[in-house]
Design a protein around this motif. Structure first.
Motif, PDB file in Angstrom:
ATOM      1  N   GLY A   6      11.876  16.440  14.244  1.00 33.84           N
ATOM      2  CA  GLY A   6      10.958  16.406  13.105  1.00 33.84           C
ATOM      3  C   GLY A   6      11.629  15.719  11.931  1.00 33.84           C
ATOM      4  O   GLY A   6      12.809  15.374  11.973  1.00 33.84           O
ATOM      5  N   ARG A   7      10.857  15.531  10.869  1.00 32.69           N
ATOM      6  CA  ARG A   7      11.444  14.904   9.674  1.00 32.69           C
ATOM      7  C   ARG A   7      10.623  15.239   8.449  1.00 32.69           C
ATOM      8  O   ARG A   7       9.434  15.558   8.524  1.00 32.69           O
ATOM      9  CB  ARG A   7      11.596  13.404   9.871  1.00 32.69           C
ATOM     10  N   PHE A   8      11.297  15.174   7.302  1.00 35.27           N
ATOM     11  CA  PHE A   8      10.606  15.207   6.020  1.00 35.27           C
ATOM     12  C   PHE A   8      10.917  13.872   5.378  1.00 35.27           C
ATOM     13  O   PHE A   8      12.065  13.420   5.403  1.00 35.27           O
ATOM     14  CB  PHE A   8      11.119  16.382   5.176  1.00 35.27           C
ATOM     15  N   ALA A   9       9.894  13.216   4.848  1.00 35.51           N
ATOM     16  CA  ALA A   9      10.067  11.819   4.431  1.00 35.51           C
ATOM     17  C   ALA A   9       9.492  11.577   3.031  1.00 35.51           C
ATOM     18  O   ALA A   9       8.524  10.844   2.871  1.00 35.51           O
ATOM     19  CB  ALA A   9       9.394  10.906   5.458  1.00 35.51           C
ATOM     20  N   PRO A  10      10.076  12.194   2.007  1.00 34.97           N
ATOM     21  CA  PRO A  10       9.506  12.033   0.661  1.00 34.97           C
ATOM     22  C   PRO A  10       9.734  10.643   0.064  1.00 34.97           C
ATOM     23  O   PRO A  10      10.757  10.010   0.321  1.00 34.97           O
ATOM     24  CB  PRO A  10      10.259  13.088  -0.160  1.00 34.97           C
ATOM     25  N   THR A  11       8.771  10.214  -0.720  1.00 26.64           N
ATOM     26  CA  THR A  11       8.934   9.023  -1.558  1.00 26.64           C
ATOM     27  C   THR A  11       9.526   9.496  -2.883  1.00 26.64           C
ATOM     28  O   THR A  11       8.941  10.369  -3.525  1.00 26.64           O
ATOM     29  CB  THR A  11       7.551   8.373  -1.821  1.00 26.64           C
ATOM     30  N   PRO A  12      10.678   8.969  -3.285  1.00 22.52           N
ATOM     31  CA  PRO A  12      11.297   9.490  -4.514  1.00 22.52           C
ATOM     32  C   PRO A  12      10.682   8.903  -5.784  1.00 22.52           C
ATOM     33  O   PRO A  12      11.372   8.318  -6.611  1.00 22.52           O
ATOM     34  CB  PRO A  12      12.767   9.112  -4.341  1.00 22.52           C
ATOM     35  N   ILE A  42      14.554   9.304   3.018  1.00 28.58           N
ATOM     36  CA  ILE A  42      14.086   8.996   1.661  1.00 28.58           C
ATOM     37  C   ILE A  42      13.336   7.670   1.718  1.00 28.58           C
ATOM     38  O   ILE A  42      13.913   6.626   2.037  1.00 28.58           O
ATOM     39  CB  ILE A  42      15.271   8.938   0.669  1.00 28.58           C
ATOM     40  N   GLU A  43      12.052   7.713   1.409  1.00 26.73           N
ATOM     41  CA  GLU A  43      11.192   6.538   1.577  1.00 26.73           C
ATOM     42  C   GLU A  43      11.135   5.736   0.272  1.00 26.73           C
ATOM     43  O   GLU A  43      10.113   5.698  -0.426  1.00 26.73           O
ATOM     44  CB  GLU A  43       9.818   6.970   2.084  1.00 26.73           C
ATOM     45  N   ASP A  44      12.266   5.100  -0.023  1.00 29.04           N
ATOM     46  CA  ASP A  44      12.390   4.322  -1.258  1.00 29.04           C
ATOM     47  C   ASP A  44      12.166   2.836  -0.968  1.00 29.04           C
ATOM     48  O   ASP A  44      12.930   1.978  -1.401  1.00 29.04           O
ATOM     49  CB  ASP A  44      13.761   4.554  -1.910  1.00 29.04           C
ATOM     50  N   ALA A 170       5.801  -2.726   3.468  1.00 26.69           N
ATOM     51  CA  ALA A 170       4.726  -1.758   3.244  1.00 26.69           C
ATOM     52  C   ALA A 170       5.104  -0.445   3.927  1.00 26.69           C
ATOM     53  O   ALA A 170       5.751  -0.428   4.978  1.00 26.69           O
ATOM     54  CB  ALA A 170       3.417  -2.291   3.810  1.00 26.69           C
ATOM     55  N   TYR A 171       4.671   0.652   3.298  1.00 25.63           N
ATOM     56  CA  TYR A 171       4.941   1.996   3.828  1.00 25.63           C
ATOM     57  C   TYR A 171       4.562   2.104   5.307  1.00 25.63           C
ATOM     58  O   TYR A 171       5.308   2.684   6.105  1.00 25.63           O
ATOM     59  CB  TYR A 171       4.159   3.010   2.972  1.00 25.63           C
ATOM     60  N   GLN A 172       3.398   1.568   5.703  1.00 24.04           N
ATOM     61  CA  GLN A 172       2.913   1.771   7.085  1.00 24.04           C
ATOM     62  C   GLN A 172       3.905   1.225   8.111  1.00 24.04           C
ATOM     63  O   GLN A 172       4.146   1.860   9.130  1.00 24.04           O
ATOM     64  CB  GLN A 172       1.547   1.087   7.295  1.00 24.04           C
ATOM     65  N   ALA A 174       7.198   0.574   7.617  1.00 20.20           N
ATOM     66  CA  ALA A 174       8.490   1.263   7.504  1.00 20.20           C
ATOM     67  C   ALA A 174       8.442   2.626   8.207  1.00 20.20           C
ATOM     68  O   ALA A 174       9.343   2.980   8.972  1.00 20.20           O
ATOM     69  CB  ALA A 174       8.853   1.425   6.027  1.00 20.20           C
ATOM     70  N   VAL A 175       7.380   3.362   7.971  1.00 22.97           N
ATOM     71  CA  VAL A 175       7.309   4.719   8.519  1.00 22.97           C
ATOM     72  C   VAL A 175       7.228   4.682  10.049  1.00 22.97           C
ATOM     73  O   VAL A 175       7.873   5.488  10.746  1.00 22.97           O
ATOM     74  CB  VAL A 175       6.122   5.479   7.860  1.00 22.97           C
ATOM     75  N   VAL A 176       6.508   3.722  10.589  1.00 22.00           N
ATOM     76  CA  VAL A 176       6.346   3.628  12.047  1.00 22.00           C
ATOM     77  C   VAL A 176       7.661   3.214  12.714  1.00 22.00           C
ATOM     78  O   VAL A 176       8.066   3.786  13.727  1.00 22.00           O
ATOM     79  CB  VAL A 176       5.192   2.650  12.380  1.00 22.00           C
ATOM     80  N   VAL A 188       4.862  16.305  10.712  1.00 23.52           N
ATOM     81  CA  VAL A 188       4.159  17.399  10.026  1.00 23.52           C
ATOM     82  C   VAL A 188       4.106  17.000   8.559  1.00 23.52           C
ATOM     83  O   VAL A 188       5.155  16.816   7.934  1.00 23.52           O
ATOM     84  CB  VAL A 188       4.924  18.737  10.197  1.00 23.52           C
ATOM     85  N   ARG A 189       2.919  16.817   8.016  1.00 25.78           N
ATOM     86  CA  ARG A 189       2.816  16.313   6.640  1.00 25.78           C
ATOM     87  C   ARG A 189       1.448  16.667   6.068  1.00 25.78           C
ATOM     88  O   ARG A 189       0.576  17.170   6.776  1.00 25.78           O
ATOM     89  CB  ARG A 189       3.042  14.796   6.621  1.00 25.78           C
ATOM     90  N   GLY A 190       1.272  16.358   4.792  1.00 28.06           N
ATOM     91  CA  GLY A 190       0.067  16.770   4.083  1.00 28.06           C
ATOM     92  C   GLY A 190      -1.194  16.053   4.555  1.00 28.06           C
ATOM     93  O   GLY A 190      -1.152  14.940   5.076  1.00 28.06           O
ATOM     94  N   ASP A 192      -3.355  14.648   2.863  1.00 29.84           N
ATOM     95  CA  ASP A 192      -3.628  13.400   2.136  1.00 29.84           C
ATOM     96  C   ASP A 192      -3.124  12.184   2.911  1.00 29.84           C
ATOM     97  O   ASP A 192      -3.528  11.063   2.606  1.00 29.84           O
ATOM     98  CB  ASP A 192      -3.015  13.439   0.728  1.00 29.84           C
ATOM     99  N   LEU A 193      -2.260  12.394   3.912  1.00 30.68           N
ATOM    100  CA  LEU A 193      -1.756  11.252   4.682  1.00 30.68           C
ATOM    101  C   LEU A 193      -2.541  11.041   5.981  1.00 30.68           C
ATOM    102  O   LEU A 193      -2.284  10.076   6.709  1.00 30.68           O
ATOM    103  CB  LEU A 193      -0.259  11.430   4.979  1.00 30.68           C
ATOM    104  N   LEU A 194      -3.495  11.938   6.262  1.00 26.63           N
ATOM    105  CA  LEU A 194      -4.219  11.833   7.543  1.00 26.63           C
ATOM    106  C   LEU A 194      -4.913  10.477   7.699  1.00 26.63           C
ATOM    107  O   LEU A 194      -4.904   9.896   8.775  1.00 26.63           O
ATOM    108  CB  LEU A 194      -5.230  12.972   7.679  1.00 26.63           C
TER     109      LEU A 194
HETATM  110  N1  GLU Z   1       6.669   9.076   1.949  1.00 28.91           N
HETATM  111  C1  GLU Z   1       5.377   9.676   2.073  1.00 28.91           C
HETATM  112  C2  GLU Z   1       5.066  10.508   0.842  1.00 28.91           C
HETATM  113  O1  GLU Z   1       5.977  10.998   0.171  1.00 28.91           O
HETATM  114  C3  GLU Z   1       5.252  10.586   3.278  1.00 28.91           C
HETATM  115  C4  GLU Z   1       5.373   9.860   4.539  1.00 28.91           C
HETATM  116  C5  GLU Z   1       5.163  10.680   5.782  1.00 28.91           C
HETATM  117  O2  GLU Z   1       5.411  11.908   5.807  1.00 28.91           O
HETATM  118  O3  GLU Z   1       4.785  10.067   6.766  1.00 28.91           O
HETATM  119  O4  GLU Z   1       3.910  10.697   0.538  1.00 28.91           O
END
Ligand code: GLU
Length: 297
Positions: A6-12, A42-44, A170-172, A174-176, A188-190, A192-194
């Motif tokens: 799993g991972r947590f991937a916040p944008t700072p 860290i999604e910078d 772009a985020y899409q 990078a995240v993939v 596992v994430r919020g 709002d990202l669905l």
């Molecule tokens: N970096 C994204 C954010 O902070 C989340 C990305 C993800 O969990 O896929 O909203």
């Protein structure tokens, strides 16, 4: 050994707030319950949106809440070559194309109409790179662990941007690329990202990557009924232990885990131990939760 990653991937773009705590906590508990690995990325990837010091604050906040990650932190600003290699792989079979159009030019359309698919409209102008969504038009379908079957029509999704005109990734994309290279099995994430997930599923398919499982979490909304976000200045999480303990308890309440009331003042390690032992997705309700309810119940 569990193969759960799993991972947590916040944008700072600012410090973590209550909504991001709930997402971090759920992804941590799901990984630990499965005996799996939990990584921090860290999604910078968009530096102008990331003020100096925000990432350090996030690391300290996670630490204060006892959310200790495995292995080194991954920083997207270090990952240029991996993203460039993925884009090259999409260019070769014509799945990615350069696009000179500006948002203003297609403002009367809901999604970008694909004008540059067969040749750049304005050669010489800066270009973004987009993914072609019109080849092999199949619905994008997946089973969300909470929200059930999700199905999106590619014609409604449009050609997602992979690299921006200003040359930032772009985020899409990078995240993939990162999820695949880190062997992430569970996202596992919020909630709002669905609606980003269908683009990510298309990209995984185009790049031949495995598909992770997805659990999107109920949204936490502020007392005013608005989504919590760094933009509407939702309060930053505290780092002092006296303030952290009740907030961790409130996050468990927001996740419908029904923690015993007496646990609200317990040290974070004790609360987390209880929460790992009792973590149950079946308890999660798909309804949005108000922050005030969560913090006071
Ligand atoms: N970096 C994204 C954010 O902070 C989340 C990305 C993800 O969990 O896929 O909203």
């Amino acid at each position: 050994m569990s193969d759960y990653h799993g991972r947590f991937a916040p944008t700072p773009s600012g410090p973590l707030h209550f909504g991001s705590l709930v997402a971090a906590l759920a992804s941590f508990l799901d990984a630990r319950r499965a005996g799996g690995v939990w990584r921090l990325r860290i999604e910078d990837v968009d530096p102008p949106r990331c003020p100096a010091g925000a990432a350090d604050t996030i690391l300290r906040q996670l630490d204060a809440f006892g959310l200790h990650w495995d292995g080194p932190v991954t920083w997207q600003h270090d990952r240029h070559e991996a993203y460039a290699a993925a884009l090259e792989r999409l260019k070769a079979p014509g799945l990615a194309y350069p696009c000179s159009c500006s948002r203003r030019q297609w403002r009367d359309h809901r999604i970008y109409p694909g004008w540059c698919r067969d040749g750049v409209c304005d050669p010489g102008k800066p270009v973004a790179w987009r993914l072609r969504s019109d080849l092999g038009l199949r619905p994008v379908v997946w089973q969300d662990r909470l929200f059930g079957e999700q199905s999106f029509d590619p014609a409604e999704l449009g050609d997602v941007v992979l690299r921006r005109k200003d040359n930032f990734w772009a985020y899409q994309l990078a995240v993939v690329v990162d999820d695949a290279e880190q062997g992430i099995s569970d996202v596992v994430r919020g909630f709002d990202l669905l609606d980003n997930t269908p683009w990510q599923r298309q990209l995984q398919h185009a790049l031949g990557y495995p598909e992770p499982r997805y659990l999107h979490l109920p949204l936490i909304i502020g007392e005013d009924g608005q989504k919590l976000s760094k933009q509407n200045l939702a309060t930053a999480l505290p780092e002092q232990d006296e303030a952290v303990r009740p907030l961790l308890h409130a996050a468990l309440v927001a996740l419908d885990q029904a923690p015993p009331r007496a646990l609200a003042t317990a040290p974070v390690a004790e609360q987390l131990r209880w929460a790992i032992d009792h973590w149950e997705i079946a308890r999660l309700s798909a309804e949005a939760h108000r922050e005030a309810d969560a913090a006071t119940s």
